[in-house]
Structure formats: C-alpha cells, structure tokens
Design an enzyme around this catalytic site. Structure first.
Site, PDB file in Angstrom:
ATOM      1  N   LYS A  82     -31.039  31.760   3.567  1.00 64.98           N
ATOM      2  CA  LYS A  82     -31.337  32.725   4.671  1.00 64.98           C
ATOM      3  C   LYS A  82     -32.792  33.082   4.912  1.00 64.98           C
ATOM      4  O   LYS A  82     -33.325  33.220   3.612  1.00 64.98           O
ATOM      5  CB  LYS A  82     -30.248  33.902   4.290  1.00 64.98           C
ATOM      6  N   SER A 157     -25.541  39.541   9.508  1.00 67.31           N
ATOM      7  CA  SER A 157     -26.676  38.911   9.961  1.00 67.31           C
ATOM      8  C   SER A 157     -26.673  37.482   9.470  1.00 67.31           C
ATOM      9  O   SER A 157     -27.859  36.853  10.019  1.00 67.31           O
ATOM     10  CB  SER A 157     -27.951  39.834   9.305  1.00 67.31           C
ATOM     11  N   SER A 181     -22.701  41.406   5.799  1.00 63.53           N
ATOM     12  CA  SER A 181     -23.605  40.198   6.552  1.00 63.53           C
ATOM     13  C   SER A 181     -23.339  39.049   5.797  1.00 63.53           C
ATOM     14  O   SER A 181     -23.777  37.792   6.289  1.00 63.53           O
ATOM     15  CB  SER A 181     -25.052  40.452   6.462  1.00 63.53           C
TER      16      SER A 181
HETATM   17  N1  GLN Z   1     -24.113  44.850  10.566  1.00 64.45           N
HETATM   18  C1  GLN Z   1     -24.333  45.683   9.643  1.00 64.45           C
HETATM   19  C2  GLN Z   1     -25.955  46.054   9.940  1.00 64.45           C
HETATM   20  O1  GLN Z   1     -26.177  45.808  11.079  1.00 64.45           O
HETATM   21  C3  GLN Z   1     -24.765  44.859   8.230  1.00 64.45           C
HETATM   22  C4  GLN Z   1     -25.888  43.959   8.242  1.00 64.45           C
HETATM   23  C5  GLN Z   1     -26.105  43.570   6.839  1.00 64.45           C
HETATM   24  O2  GLN Z   1     -25.309  43.201   5.847  1.00 64.45           O
HETATM   25  N2  GLN Z   1     -27.138  42.752   6.614  1.00 64.45           N
HETATM   26  O3  GLN Z   1     -26.554  46.972   9.177  1.00 64.45           O
END
Ligand code: GLN
Length: 492
Positions: A82, A157, A181
């Site tokens: 990532k 994400s 994410s």
């Molecule tokens: N969807 C969540 C956010 O927007 C989680 C994102 C994540 O786990 N990096 O913060």
C-alpha cells in the site's frame, strides 16, 4: 527449469513459496510473470508505481539465496505495498498530491521485515489520500476499479491492495487499517485480510493518519497466506515505534489446523439490525450455519455502543490527523507552492494546493474538536466512550471466543455512488468498534450478494489472539471455496 502446470498467478503464497524452494520456478520468472500481468491490467488503477529494474534485482538476489540454501521462508514470492508505507526504491505518495514524486530515505519496518523474509516488491498500490476514505475515491491519482465489476468501488482505503490481490496481479499485499481499511476492501473484493492487535506491527515508516488506531496487516487470498505474511511482519520495534507491543514475533500458522469443535462464536445483535442489507445478512448467516456444521456454537451477545463508534471515531481520528498532517508545510516534505508572499502564505498556499477535499475536511474537524472550549465537549467525551466500547468487548469475550458479523452493511457500491462524506462514514459502523478497542479483526469471503458482488464476514478476536482468528478462518476456507472464486471479467 520445468514449466509449472498451473499459471503462477493462480498459486497461493504458500504454494508459490514451495515452488520457489523446490526450484520449480525461479524468483526472476515469478517477478516477470506478475510484472507483465500488472501492466496488462493497468486499467484497474491498482498500481501507483512500479520499477522493473528494482523488482528484478530483488528477484535475482532471491534466486542467489535460494541457490545458496540461505533462503527466507517467503523467498522470491512477489508482493506489493500500500502506498502508505515508505520505500527507498519506489515513490511514496500516500495517495496525495502533497507527496507527488516523494522518495523516502528509508524503508518502513514492515517493508524491511517482509524483504528479510525474502519477498520481492512489485510496486506500490493506490489508496485513499492519507488512508482517509472507504472507496479509494479520495486518491489524488484516480479511483481503483473493483475487479468483480469495474463500475464499482474496491472499497478503501486499501483499495489498490484488495483489487490487485483479487485480480491476481499479486499473490499478497500489505494494507493498513485505522477504522476498517483492510477489512472493508477485502470484503468488497472477495479476498482475505487481517488487522492485528494494535501495536503488533510497527508503525515506523507508515505515513501517519490517526496514530492511536493505525495498524498494518496483510491481504491475500487465504487465511494461511495471511498467517505467513503476518508472521514476517510483526514483532517489537521499541526503538522506532513507542507503541509497538512488547510481544515476541510469533509463528501465526501454528494453530491453523486446530479443531474448532466447541468454539463459541459471539453474534452481536447490533451487527444484524435494520441497516444491514438483506443480501449481506443472508451470506453471513449462511456462513454462521457452516460454522455450526463444523462444531462451533453460536452465542448471542451485545455490543451496545456500536452506533456510538461512528461519532467517536470521527472525532478521534480527525483530531489525530490534524496533528499528524501539520508536518506537511512545504518545508520538510513534498509539495511547495510556487507563488506566495511570505512564510505564512507559503504554508497556506502549499496546504491548499497539496491536500484534497476530504483531508482538508478532517483537518478542520480535528482542529475544531481539539480547540480550547471544545476539547472537553468533544475530544474528551469521545475518549471516555472509546474506553466504554473497549470494555463492552471484554464483557462479550466472557461469553465467547471470537465475535462474528458482517464487515460492511452492503456490498461494494458504484463508483461515485456516495455523494456526501457522511454516507461513507456511516458504512464504517461494523469495523469501527474493533478499531477503537485496538482488537484484531479479519475479513473472510463468505459468498456473494446482489449483482454477484463478494460478501466478507468479519471475525473479531480478543487482544493477541491472531493465530486463533486465523485458525477459525482457515477451517472455514478448508470447508468452502468462496475464497477461490475468480472475478468475472478477469481472464485466466
Ligand atoms: N473509512 C475510514 C475512514 O475514512 C477508515 C479508513 C482507514 O481505516 N484508514 O477514516
């Protein structure tokens, strides 16, 4: 060398590792195969950076170690990271214009540990800007397409990671999980992913979003593969990450085949309410039945503050983000505005140009909830409820060994389908409680919902019980074949 009978991209990490050790295939051949495949599927938008010369040099070094009998457990197996992990040999952007073209002088701890285990890096994977998002649409470098349906989001994400693994562009990838994410994109793309206990994997070299929540983990097609990668990734890093746990590195494959007869699976009522789409409910309930057939027992439990996890998370995460992102000032890293009048103006212009809308929104919310006069009303209250959410889990774990439920209320939605950020935030409801408590959580493919889109089941364990969670997922995968399904539209 003899030709392997199956396509290399159909092999799991475990299978590929043994092919490499038995020298049925060389690391260079494997790297070349996956580089060609990544290029052929560039339209998915999963990769942000590749560097063939770097990958092939790593593969040649892996072949030399294999020949010398000095190979690591995952020697020569290709993977990708990532783009939130900093890497010396690839550009790191965190999905932001702010870090366009940025090269780190060092590798993240997770990156170097996987390299020490012998893995070969194919490149960097698209993600939401600074990991803020649920659909990968907040990336400054364009959205990623879901390999099951190119008009849908792969989730976020870690959308690039999930899409690349699902499309078999790589056998495994790293992801990070702050509020879901790893689990949510794994669910949306039909792959397996685990977020370990907070502190298990070092955060050193992970571009920070919300430091008390951020955690790295692997995404692959099977629980066994996740266990192999997680074993290489974890372990204390006290000199570089003060929150890394003082828990020794473990072999997370050691319990994979344990019997799950008598396992008590907690089913939280709050995870099966009205907000859960019927197709997702059906797939998750069928998986619970399958577990009963394997000898597990379902235990009704309650996580009464599930709903509160949304406001709590969306106060704490932006608060920490607003502090973490203050380092992007046009001086130390990345982008600097071209035209400005004085230093203050340079900061403002740089940040106005470099950050996307969602990141700006969170910096503003975070700054607000931390400001004098509001700190007690919002931030402090949120911290108190966070503690209560963690306590609720401890009550639940008196009654059960693992908790199971959906990962997300729906299957992957259409790209552009959520017009306001609140809709995205609400869809995080089932992953946020475990994140706030710092617990390990997984997503395991358990079938298909509407329009043949994958459904993931979430498994949440108590602190440091990753090998048990992986065992529970592995036994399911031995009895079912959801995790082997291939996205329609992705040819052999
Ligand atoms: N969807 C969540 C956010 O927007 C989680 C994102 C994540 O786990 N990096 O913060």
């Amino acid at each position: 060398m003899t030709q392997p009978s199956t396509d290399l991209h159909d092999l799991t990490v475990a299978e590929l590792a043994s092919h490499l050790h038995e020298r049925k295939v060389s690391a260079v051949e494997a790297a070349q195969h996956f580089l060609v495949r990544a290029k052929a599927h560039a339209d998915l938008g999963a990769f942000l950076d590749t560097a063939e010369d770097v990958t092939l040099a790593q593969a040649r070094a892996a072949d030399a170690r294999l020949a010398a009998g000095a190979a690591g457990p995952l020697e020569g197996v290709p993977m990708a990271h990532k783009d939130i992990f900093v890497t010396r040999d690839f550009v790191t952007t965190a999905g932001s214009k702010m870090l366009a073209g940025y090269r780190s002088p060092f590798d993240a701890t997770v990156v170097s540990r996987l390299a020490q285990a012998g893995m070969v890096t194919l490149g960097k994977l698209n993600c939401d800007e600074f990991a803020m998002g649920s659909a990968n649409e907040n990336s400054a470098y364009g959205p990623v397409k879901n390999p099951w349906d190119a008009t849908r989001t792969p989730g976020g994400s870690s959308g690039g990671s999930a899409a690349a693994v699902a499309a078999r562009l790589i056998p495994a990838a790293t992801g990070t999980d702050t509020g879901g994410s790893i689990r949510q994109p794994a669910s949306f793309c039909g792959v397996t992913g685990i977020k370990p206990t907070y502190g298990r994997a070092s955060r050193y070299g992970m571009v920070a979003f919300a430091s008390s929540l951020d955690q790295a983990g692997p995404m692959a097609r099977t629980a066994q593969d996740c266990a192999l990668l997680l074993s290489a990734m974890c372990g204390p890093d006290p000199d570089r990450d003060a929150t890394s746990l003082d828990a020794p590195a473990e072999d997370f494959t050691r319990q994979l085949n344990d019997d799950i007869a008598g396992l008590r699976i907690g089913v939280p009522a709050e995870f099966f309410g009205d907000g859960l789409a019927p197709d997702v409910r059906a797939a998750v309930e069928a998986a619970l039945k399958q577990y009963e057939a394997l000898g597990a027992r379902l235990v009704p439990i309650s996580l009464p503050r599930t709903e509160l996890s949304i406001p709590v998370y969306y106060i704490i995460a932006p608060a920490e983000a607003s502090s973490n992102l203050s380092r992007f000032d046009g001086v130390k890293f990345g982008h600097r505005a071209q035209n400005y009048t004085d230093l203050g103006d340079m900061y403002r212009q740089t940040r106005a140009e470099g950050f996307g809308d969602e990141v700006k929104r969170r910096i503003m919310i975070g700054t607000y909830v931390l400001s004098h006069g509001y700190y007690d009303a919002y931030y402090l209250q949120a911290q108190k409820i966070r503690r209560m959410i963690a306590d609720d889990f401890q009550q639940a774990f008196k009654l059960c060994d693992v908790i199971a439920g959906p990962v997300a209320p729906t299957v992957a939605w259409k790209l552009g389908g959520h017009s306001d950020p609140l809709t995205d935030y609400l869809a995080d409801i089932f992953t946020l409680p475990g994140s706030l408590a710092g617990l390990p959580g997984m997503s395991v493919p358990v079938g298909f919902g509407a329009e043949h889109m994958p459904v993931g089941m979430q498994l949440i364990g108590n602190y440091l019980t990753e090998s048990r969670l992986l065992n529970v997922a592995h036994r399911f995968q031995q009895a079912t074949d959801w995790h082997t399904a291939r996205p329609q539209g992705i040819e052999k």
